[in-house]
Design a protein around this motif. Sequence first.
Motif, mmCIF file in Angstrom:
data_model
loop_
_atom_site.group_PDB
_atom_site.id
_atom_site.type_symbol
_atom_site.label_atom_id
_atom_site.label_comp_id
_atom_site.label_asym_id
_atom_site.label_seq_id
_atom_site.Cartn_x
_atom_site.Cartn_y
_atom_site.Cartn_z
ATOM 1 N N LYS A 136 0.821 -1.203 0.000
ATOM 2 C CA LYS A 136 0.000 0.000 0.000
ATOM 3 C C LYS A 136 0.861 1.261 0.000
ATOM 4 N N ILE A 137 1.981 1.212 0.720
ATOM 5 C CA ILE A 137 2.891 2.364 0.736
ATOM 6 C C ILE A 137 3.492 2.579 -0.640
ATOM 7 N N TYR A 138 3.937 1.497 -1.280
ATOM 8 C CA TYR A 138 4.529 1.633 -2.612
ATOM 9 C C TYR A 138 3.490 2.107 -3.625
ATOM 10 N N ALA A 139 2.258 1.644 -3.494
ATOM 11 C CA ALA A 139 1.208 2.113 -4.413
ATOM 12 C C ALA A 139 0.965 3.613 -4.251
ATOM 13 N N GLU A 140 0.889 4.097 -3.002
ATOM 14 C CA GLU A 140 0.712 5.541 -2.771
ATOM 15 C C GLU A 140 1.914 6.320 -3.291
ATOM 16 N N ALA A 141 3.111 5.760 -3.119
ATOM 17 C CA ALA A 141 4.313 6.447 -3.598
ATOM 18 C C ALA A 141 4.318 6.551 -5.120
ATOM 19 N N LEU A 142 3.893 5.490 -5.804
ATOM 20 C CA LEU A 142 3.848 5.529 -7.274
ATOM 21 C C LEU A 142 2.834 6.553 -7.777
ATOM 22 N N LEU A 143 1.679 6.604 -7.138
ATOM 23 C CA LEU A 143 0.682 7.597 -7.550
ATOM 24 C C LEU A 143 1.179 9.019 -7.291
ATOM 25 N N LEU A 144 1.891 9.210 -6.176
ATOM 26 C CA LEU A 144 2.467 10.532 -5.887
ATOM 27 C C LEU A 144 3.528 10.890 -6.912
ATOM 28 N N LEU A 145 4.348 9.916 -7.302
ATOM 29 C CA LEU A 145 5.355 10.157 -8.333
ATOM 30 C C LEU A 145 4.707 10.548 -9.660
ATOM 31 N N TYR A 146 3.639 9.839 -10.023
ATOM 32 C CA TYR A 146 2.975 10.132 -11.293
ATOM 33 C C TYR A 146 2.344 11.524 -11.274
ATOM 34 N N GLU A 147 1.757 11.886 -10.143
ATOM 35 C CA GLU A 147 1.123 13.208 -10.047
ATOM 36 C C GLU A 147 2.142 14.316 -10.263
ATOM 37 N N HIS A 148 3.321 14.193 -9.646
ATOM 38 C CA HIS A 148 4.329 15.249 -9.793
ATOM 39 C C HIS A 148 5.046 15.146 -11.134
ATOM 40 N N SER A 149 5.072 13.965 -11.749
ATOM 41 C CA SER A 149 5.682 13.863 -13.068
ATOM 42 C C SER A 149 4.859 14.585 -14.127
ATOM 43 N N GLN A 150 3.536 14.716 -13.888
ATOM 44 C CA GLN A 150 2.702 15.473 -14.817
ATOM 45 C C GLN A 150 2.957 16.972 -14.716
ATOM 46 N N ARG A 151 3.430 17.416 -13.549
ATOM 47 C CA ARG A 151 3.760 18.845 -13.388
ATOM 48 C C ARG A 151 5.185 19.117 -13.857
ATOM 49 N N GLU A 152 6.123 18.293 -13.385
ATOM 50 C CA GLU A 152 7.521 18.446 -13.784
ATOM 51 C C GLU A 152 7.788 17.427 -14.894
ATOM 52 N N ARG A 153 7.476 17.786 -16.110
ATOM 53 C CA ARG A 153 7.480 16.829 -17.209
ATOM 54 C C ARG A 153 8.867 16.362 -17.593
ATOM 55 N N PHE A 154 9.917 17.098 -17.237
ATOM 56 C CA PHE A 154 11.270 16.726 -17.637
ATOM 57 C C PHE A 154 12.092 16.205 -16.460
ATOM 58 N N GLY A 155 11.420 15.776 -15.426
ATOM 59 C CA GLY A 155 12.130 15.173 -14.301
ATOM 60 C C GLY A 155 11.832 15.880 -12.992
ATOM 61 N N ILE A 156 11.792 15.081 -11.908
ATOM 62 C CA ILE A 156 11.536 15.604 -10.563
ATOM 63 C C ILE A 156 12.849 15.597 -9.794
ATOM 64 N N ARG A 157 13.150 16.666 -9.123
ATOM 65 C CA ARG A 157 14.376 16.709 -8.324
ATOM 66 C C ARG A 157 14.318 15.656 -7.235
ATOM 67 N N TYR A 158 15.452 14.965 -7.057
ATOM 68 C CA TYR A 158 15.502 13.839 -6.123
ATOM 69 C C TYR A 158 15.190 14.293 -4.701
ATOM 70 N N GLU A 159 15.735 15.440 -4.280
ATOM 71 C CA GLU A 159 15.521 15.907 -2.915
ATOM 72 C C GLU A 159 14.061 16.265 -2.684
ATOM 73 N N VAL A 160 13.414 16.853 -3.689
ATOM 74 C CA VAL A 160 11.996 17.218 -3.545
ATOM 75 C C VAL A 160 11.141 15.966 -3.383
ATOM 76 N N MET A 161 11.401 14.955 -4.196
ATOM 77 C CA MET A 161 10.610 13.722 -4.111
ATOM 78 C C MET A 161 10.861 12.997 -2.802
ATOM 79 N N ARG A 162 12.103 13.042 -2.317
ATOM 80 C CA ARG A 162 12.400 12.396 -1.034
ATOM 81 C C ARG A 162 11.646 13.082 0.102
ATOM 82 N N ASP A 163 11.580 14.408 0.094
ATOM 83 C CA ASP A 163 10.836 15.118 1.138
ATOM 84 C C ASP A 163 9.348 14.801 1.061
ATOM 85 N N LEU A 164 8.799 14.696 -0.158
ATOM 86 C CA LEU A 164 7.378 14.366 -0.303
ATOM 87 C C LEU A 164 7.083 12.957 0.194
#
Length: 472
Positions: free
Chosen positions: A22-50
């Motif tokens: 369940k944690i990994y599923a929520e993490a994947l959905l969170l990654l996809y949501e931010h990938s739609q905003r940052e289309r050319f990559g998400i900063r590693y530190e930002v994703m780690r904080d989220l």
Amino acid sequence: MMNLFDVVPEGLFHLLTGSNRKIYAEALLLLYEHSQRERFGIRYEVMRDLLQELLETQQETGMVISADEDEPVGAGREDQLTLEDVSRAQANALLRRLERAKWIDVETRSQFEAYIVLPHYASRLIAVFQELCEARTVEYQRFAFVTYQLLTGEEAKMRPCFAVMEAAQVTRQFRHELIGLYNNMKHHMETVVQKTSIREVLDHHFETYKSQIVDKSYHRLKTSDHVARYRFQILHTVQKWLLDRGLLQEAAMDGVKSELYETVEQAEYAVKEALFFIEETFVGLEEIFYQIDVRHNQYLRSSYDRARYLSQQHEGLDRRLTRLLELLGQQKQDAEYSLFAINQVRGWSEQSLLPPRRRRMAHQPETHVTVPIPAHVMEELRQRNVEKMRKAITRKKVDDYVMTRLGDRKRMELIELAPSSAEEFLMLGYVYLYGSDGGSRFSLDRQGKRQTVSVGRYRFHNHDIVRKERGG
């Protein structure tokens, strides 16, 4: 056609089968949501904080995060780490596991900044996961409208092969949505018959089935007229394409020219297959709609029968004993477990009685105190009112003012009352007013041609003032 695991890594779904799925599923959905905003990559530190914030939120709700064997967090230093350090370490470990499972790619760019990028297969899979989690509204009329536009619009004239293939793809999506609605109704029918109380049946019917199926899909399908409006036009257009050899040849040549197919024969065969599929789908819509109606009525019947059964179920002694034995069978058999419990029951006391009602006391108003007004204050108020009355402009004052200026004459011009001060200009306005309402001893005879007179900083229209005859 390629094999599935030639495109998707073999261990991709292992993370979604463990205790932390369940944690990994929520993490994947969170990654996809931010990938739609940052289309050319998400900063590693930002994703780690989220992800750290996500893990802390899940822990606050009571979810236990199991430690992974290949990602020990603070081994041997548990007493030295704070809760924030543990959650940060877990977020880092989660990202490393996602990278090893090929759900994400980590790229190091300029200034050694790491960015997270979703591979093409991961992006498409997570998009499907998000679509499954959302109860979206389906506009069925859109599919028929787009199909008709593709087959009859400008695109069909300029790029006929592309237009036919796109129309077939939209039709395939339309058919997929209809079959999905049919299967989803079956799922809800199987779910409602497993409810154990009337409240659960009603909650599922109104909060789940009605809001997700009826309001967002079934009601729109039954009330929309676009599908029926364009259905026969689509079928007529498809028949026209199939019977016109020239159109098929033109579409086949366009397919070869666009490098969609290698030969004209392959392109013509694909175009025919697409047209036959569109025709088959729209010819069979009546049967699909009928089966959806049948499934909907089956669900309604199942939910009604289940609610009626639960309402008529008798909770007698036999049923109570059966439930008690079922609960006892589910309990752990240990030495401290007892079948009976002793409860203290208090007897009657004065505190358990309702106190007697008391009559409400009569209202006692406060004493009214009269404060006398001094004589000098009264005299000051009287003088102020007298002065106010003296300055007030009344009809009698206006009549006396005009009669004094008029003298023995019967008529005079208004210019003779030309004001030299603000008070006289105000008086002139009352002359206009009272000279027009017929209640004064004079009247205002308006001239045929309006003449504007300027005297100093005052302007007014000149008219004649006429004395009224007595009794007139």
